[in-house]
Scaffold this motif. Structure first.
Motif, PDB file in Angstrom:
ATOM      1  N   ILE A   1      11.831  -1.227  -0.517  1.00 51.36           N
ATOM      2  CA  ILE A   1      10.606  -0.956   0.344  1.00 51.36           C
ATOM      3  C   ILE A   1      10.572  -1.397   1.604  1.00 51.36           C
ATOM      4  O   ILE A   1      10.100  -0.620   2.486  1.00 51.36           O
ATOM      5  CB  ILE A   1       9.693  -1.972  -0.270  1.00 51.36           C
ATOM      6  CG1 ILE A   1       9.293  -1.421  -1.826  1.00 51.36           C
ATOM      7  CG2 ILE A   1       8.475  -2.054   0.152  1.00 51.36           C
ATOM      8  CD1 ILE A   1       8.670  -2.650  -2.635  1.00 51.36           C
ATOM      9  N   VAL A   2      11.373  -2.410   2.149  1.00 53.98           N
ATOM     10  CA  VAL A   2      11.652  -2.903   3.372  1.00 53.98           C
ATOM     11  C   VAL A   2      12.267  -1.696   4.247  1.00 53.98           C
ATOM     12  O   VAL A   2      11.782  -1.279   5.405  1.00 53.98           O
ATOM     13  CB  VAL A   2      12.323  -4.138   3.581  1.00 53.98           C
ATOM     14  CG1 VAL A   2      13.019  -4.275   5.037  1.00 53.98           C
ATOM     15  CG2 VAL A   2      11.768  -5.256   3.039  1.00 53.98           C
ATOM     16  N   LYS A   3      13.297  -1.107   3.588  1.00 53.43           N
ATOM     17  CA  LYS A   3      13.963   0.212   4.371  1.00 53.43           C
ATOM     18  C   LYS A   3      12.845   1.124   4.754  1.00 53.43           C
ATOM     19  O   LYS A   3      13.108   1.725   5.690  1.00 53.43           O
ATOM     20  CB  LYS A   3      15.083   0.436   3.479  1.00 53.43           C
ATOM     21  CG  LYS A   3      15.820   1.588   3.967  1.00 53.43           C
ATOM     22  CD  LYS A   3      17.320   1.865   3.241  1.00 53.43           C
ATOM     23  CE  LYS A   3      18.217   2.842   3.837  1.00 53.43           C
ATOM     24  NZ  LYS A   3      19.318   3.044   2.932  1.00 53.43           N
TER      25      LYS A   3
ATOM     26  N   GLU B   1       0.997  -1.250  -0.039  1.00 47.28           N
ATOM     27  CA  GLU B   1       0.054   0.079   0.033  1.00 47.28           C
ATOM     28  C   GLU B   1       0.890   1.299   0.050  1.00 47.28           C
ATOM     29  O   GLU B   1       1.797   1.318   0.795  1.00 47.28           O
ATOM     30  CB  GLU B   1      -0.992   0.204   1.126  1.00 47.28           C
ATOM     31  CG  GLU B   1      -1.916   1.161   1.323  1.00 47.28           C
ATOM     32  CD  GLU B   1      -2.783   0.906   2.500  1.00 47.28           C
ATOM     33  OE1 GLU B   1      -3.672   1.845   2.480  1.00 47.28           O
ATOM     34  OE2 GLU B   1      -2.730   0.286   3.349  1.00 47.28           O
ATOM     35  N   ALA B   2       0.744   1.984  -1.045  1.00 50.16           N
ATOM     36  CA  ALA B   2       1.563   3.529  -1.226  1.00 50.16           C
ATOM     37  C   ALA B   2       2.991   3.153  -1.195  1.00 50.16           C
ATOM     38  O   ALA B   2       3.837   3.793  -0.458  1.00 50.16           O
ATOM     39  CB  ALA B   2       1.015   4.220  -0.251  1.00 50.16           C
ATOM     40  N   LYS B   3       3.597   1.931  -1.843  1.00 54.48           N
ATOM     41  CA  LYS B   3       4.764   1.567  -1.718  1.00 54.48           C
ATOM     42  C   LYS B   3       5.450   1.081  -0.441  1.00 54.48           C
ATOM     43  O   LYS B   3       6.694   1.310  -0.283  1.00 54.48           O
ATOM     44  CB  LYS B   3       5.748   2.667  -2.467  1.00 54.48           C
ATOM     45  CG  LYS B   3       5.203   2.873  -4.029  1.00 54.48           C
ATOM     46  CD  LYS B   3       6.192   3.903  -4.541  1.00 54.48           C
ATOM     47  CE  LYS B   3       5.750   4.417  -5.987  1.00 54.48           C
ATOM     48  NZ  LYS B   3       6.774   5.287  -6.555  1.00 54.48           N
ATOM     49  N   ARG B   4       4.607   0.814   0.416  1.00 58.07           N
ATOM     50  CA  ARG B   4       5.152   0.236   1.676  1.00 58.07           C
ATOM     51  C   ARG B   4       4.508  -1.112   1.957  1.00 58.07           C
ATOM     52  O   ARG B   4       3.341  -1.526   1.315  1.00 58.07           O
ATOM     53  CB  ARG B   4       4.650   0.930   2.997  1.00 58.07           C
ATOM     54  CG  ARG B   4       5.353   2.471   2.888  1.00 58.07           C
ATOM     55  CD  ARG B   4       5.048   3.188   4.049  1.00 58.07           C
ATOM     56  NE  ARG B   4       5.954   4.404   4.324  1.00 58.07           N
ATOM     57  CZ  ARG B   4       6.894   4.618   5.029  1.00 58.07           C
ATOM     58  NH1 ARG B   4       7.008   3.604   5.878  1.00 58.07           N
ATOM     59  NH2 ARG B   4       7.375   5.719   5.093  1.00 58.07           N
ATOM     60  N   LEU B   5       5.331  -2.145   2.556  1.00 61.91           N
ATOM     61  CA  LEU B   5       4.680  -3.378   2.901  1.00 61.91           C
ATOM     62  C   LEU B   5       4.071  -3.086   4.364  1.00 61.91           C
ATOM     63  O   LEU B   5       4.897  -2.994   5.229  1.00 61.91           O
ATOM     64  CB  LEU B   5       5.949  -4.233   2.875  1.00 61.91           C
ATOM     65  CG  LEU B   5       5.838  -5.870   3.174  1.00 61.91           C
ATOM     66  CD1 LEU B   5       4.610  -6.512   2.619  1.00 61.91           C
ATOM     67  CD2 LEU B   5       6.827  -6.700   3.341  1.00 61.91           C
ATOM     68  N   ASN B   6       2.768  -3.869   4.277  1.00 59.54           N
ATOM     69  CA  ASN B   6       2.063  -3.800   5.628  1.00 59.54           C
ATOM     70  C   ASN B   6       2.197  -5.201   6.109  1.00 59.54           C
ATOM     71  O   ASN B   6       1.749  -6.140   5.422  1.00 59.54           O
ATOM     72  CB  ASN B   6       0.581  -3.089   5.477  1.00 59.54           C
ATOM     73  CG  ASN B   6       0.663  -1.789   5.288  1.00 59.54           C
ATOM     74  OD1 ASN B   6       1.272  -1.054   5.669  1.00 59.54           O
ATOM     75  ND2 ASN B   6      -0.334  -1.303   4.020  1.00 59.54           N
ATOM     76  N   LEU B   7       2.201  -5.468   7.460  1.00 63.34           N
ATOM     77  CA  LEU B   7       1.950  -6.735   8.141  1.00 63.34           C
ATOM     78  C   LEU B   7       0.766  -6.720   8.750  1.00 63.34           C
ATOM     79  O   LEU B   7       0.419  -5.664   9.503  1.00 63.34           O
ATOM     80  CB  LEU B   7       3.449  -6.915   8.877  1.00 63.34           C
ATOM     81  CG  LEU B   7       4.764  -7.050   8.230  1.00 63.34           C
ATOM     82  CD1 LEU B   7       5.678  -7.444   9.036  1.00 63.34           C
ATOM     83  CD2 LEU B   7       4.823  -7.852   7.035  1.00 63.34           C
TER      84      LEU B   7
END
Length: 474
Positions: free
Chosen positions: A454-456, A23-29
């Protein structure tokens, strides 16, 4: 509609199901389910309760529906080396015997008399540890040859769990490399080693790489859950997945910190030279042709056992605080001494080691904890010096990932001992790396380089600096 992937990450003490979406170039957990994992005694051996683990996976999938999450895919990672054998009807022939079981005592020495140690390392590049799969299989051949003769299928623990979901048999590459039966250069089973040791080549499955779509769920599984999804192979060795979550691997030594500590660097090719053998480093397979050049060091297993020995009176956080309060520099033990692998009583074993080596014997819980943390930091420092000697270069930073990255005392000790900057996080590195492989496979992330950026941006990483650097900056 949001596209979720579902990571099943099972370690030696616990397991978790984590859903992830972009979502929005971020990884959500999104944590779905957590459960305990522990050794059980069965048929005279220490084993994993494989049936219970599969039931927990199914319970987690059911919880997805309660959370309005319908995963597109699922992938499972676990610890390395352990396996099951199936008969011609695909029924279990063996229990999931654990690597801490003593059945391999003395077996490694027997095998290296049959297949020369130096040659075995040149072929496989894998660290010599008495519990490697090769020694477990040879122990089975010696102790229960009739079982091995009946075996038609060899599956490592995540391979078997994937088989239960899909009915498809495969040996995933990153975990298969830990068997010490994969040729480091062909990246396939080494039939010469198997033939020499009298292991049936036919029971081993085709080797599949991470990001492979194994297949959909079996019809009965899909009917039970009310939806179907693809089963995609992550790096099924948990460290293989964890390392994918190192935000910036260049010029960095990583420490995947959990029950075990895996310390090393990424490399484009295996290093099977004499010096690496002498230092007992391993070349485990990674995703996209990478190798994880690392050493397997005793990790937080020691403090987990200390906690258990004290009747779980203290939390891990309390043991850290007690350690801080303990006076002076404590004694140091060799954490890789085999006596700490599965002792009757970890606290007594630590005290006995200190007594035998003429050091002050720790008595109080804080002193015992301090000894463990100091000893781990010393072992990390030694391993990093060995890496730098092999590569003939200095590494400027260390990235601690996994659950152990939350131990700020240990992170600071690592910075002090190594005189390097230490970055701690992400905590859920293994689940993240598992998800990364799936998200690349389904087209949500372009490639591993993109995934790491993305993780960063998506997860907190804390920095720890040693006192000398802090003094120079002020």
């Amino acid at each position: 509609m949001e596209k979720y992937c579902l990571s099943v990450d099972i370690g030696a003490s616990s397991g978790r199901l984590v859903a992830g979406n972009m979502e929005a170039k971020r990884l959500n957990l999104h944590e779905v389910h957590r459960f305990e994992n522990k050794l059980i005694e069965k048929n005279g051996h220490f084993c994993w309760d494989i049936e219970s683990l599969f039931n927990e996976i199914k319970a987690g999938i059911h919880k997805c529906k309660e959370m309005d999450i319908v995963p597109t895919s699922i992938g499972i990672d676990t610890w390395a080396v352990d396996f099951v054998l199936l008969d011609e009807d695909d029924q279990l022939l063996t229990d999931a015997v654990a690597y801490r079981d003593p059945r391999t005592d003395g077996i490694m020495e027997e095998v290296t008399e049959i297949f020369m140690k130096e040659r075995l390392y040149l072929e496989t590049g894998i660290q010599f540890q008495k519990f490697n799969t090769i020694y477990q299989l040879y122990a089975l051949k010696k102790q229960n040859p009739e079982v091995l003769k009946q075996a038609k299928t060899f599956l490592m623990i995540p391979d078997y769990l994937h088989f239960l979901l899909t009915g498809e048999k495969a040996n995933e590459y990153t975990n298969a490399t830990t068997t010490q039966l994969i040729n480091a250069f062909t990246k396939n089973w080494d039939k010469e080693i198997m033939d020499t040791l009298g292991l049936d080549v036919e029971m081993f499955q085709a080797v599949h790489m991470p990001k492979t779509v194994l297949g959909p769920l079996k019809e009965e599984q899909a009917a039970e859950f009310g939806f179907n999804m693809a089963v995609i192979l992550p790096a099924t060795h948990d460290t293989g997945s964890a390392v994918l979550a190192v935000p910036q691997p260049e010029d960095t030594v990583y420490i995947s910190s959990g029950t075990w500590s895996l310390i090393g660097v990424e490399n484009d090719f295996p290093i099977c030279v004499t010096k690496a053998l002498d230092y007992n480093f391993t070349n485990e397979g990674g995703m996209d042709g990478q190798f994880r050049f690392l050493k397997n060091i005793m990790g937080l297993w020691m403090i987990q056992e200390v906690k258990r020995n004290y009747g779980d009176r203290y939390s891990f956080a309390e043991l850290v605080e007690l350690s801080k309060a303990a006076n002076g520099t404590g004694p140091v033990v060799n954490v890789d001494d085999p006596r700490f692998l599965k002792p009757e009583h970890m606290v007594h074993e630590i005290q006995a080691y200190c007594r035998e080596t003429g050091q002050q014997v720790p008595e109080q819980p804080g002193e015992i904890a301090k000894c463990v943390f100091e000893s781990l930091a010393v072992s990390y420092q030694k391993a990093i010096c060995e890496i730098e000697d092999i590569f003939e270069k200095k590494f400027s930073t260390i990235n601690v990932i996994g659950g152990g990255s939350q131990n700020e005392l240990l992170n600071q000790l690592i910075a002090e001992k190594t005189k390097k900057e230490v970055f701690a996080g992400p905590v859920e590195a293994t689940a993240i790396g598992n998800l990364v492989a799936q998200l690349i496979a389904v087209g949500e992330i372009a490639d591993l380089k993109t995934a790491r950026s993305i993780v960063k941006e998506s997860f907190e990483v804390k920095k720890f600096v040693h006192a000398i650097a802090e003094k120079e900056r002020s």
